[in-house]
Design a protein around this motif. Structure first.
Motif: not given
Length: 117
Positions: A54-66
């Motif tokens: 699972d991943a998400r994109v929020a506030d111009g960031h790709l959120v994976l492990i970090g």
């Protein structure tokens, strides 16, 4: 020994060339944003899934492990995951993104972001 050809290989090569041009020469003035939301991130190499999570994109960031800043390009964006490792996110026209993964400037695989629906 034969060389495989076909639409998928031609399309992959075209994406890699376009993405490589963006990586090497930079993006133009216009830019698009990778849309915020929840995705499944799949990392591929040689046609084999290396990692799916699972991943998400929020506030111009790709959120994976970090959390990694997304740098906008005309057709999506790119993310520097760590020095020398860049993934390019090209809008696939279906709400997701796909593109090559680079290490040290060489294509080492690809990434897809598939939206959760």
């Amino acid at each position: 020994m034969s060389i495989a050809t076909g639409p998928a290989i031609v399309r992959s090569a075209a994406i890699a060339v376009a993405a490589g041009a963006t990586v090497l020469f930079g993006a133009g003035q216009a830019s698009a944003e990778v849309e915020p939301g929840s995705y499944t991130s799949t990392t591929w190499s040689s046609g084999i899934v290396l990692l799916q999570r699972d991943a998400r994109v929020a506030d111009g960031h790709l959120v994976l492990i970090g959390s990694y800043p997304i740098h906008p390009t005309p057709d999506g964006g790119y993310v520097d995951l760590f020095p020398g490792h860049r993934v390019v996110l090209i809008d696939d026209g279906h709400g997701g993104y796909q593109g090559p993964a680079f290490f040290g400037g060489a294509v080492i695989g690809s990434i897809t972001l598939t939206p959760h629906r």
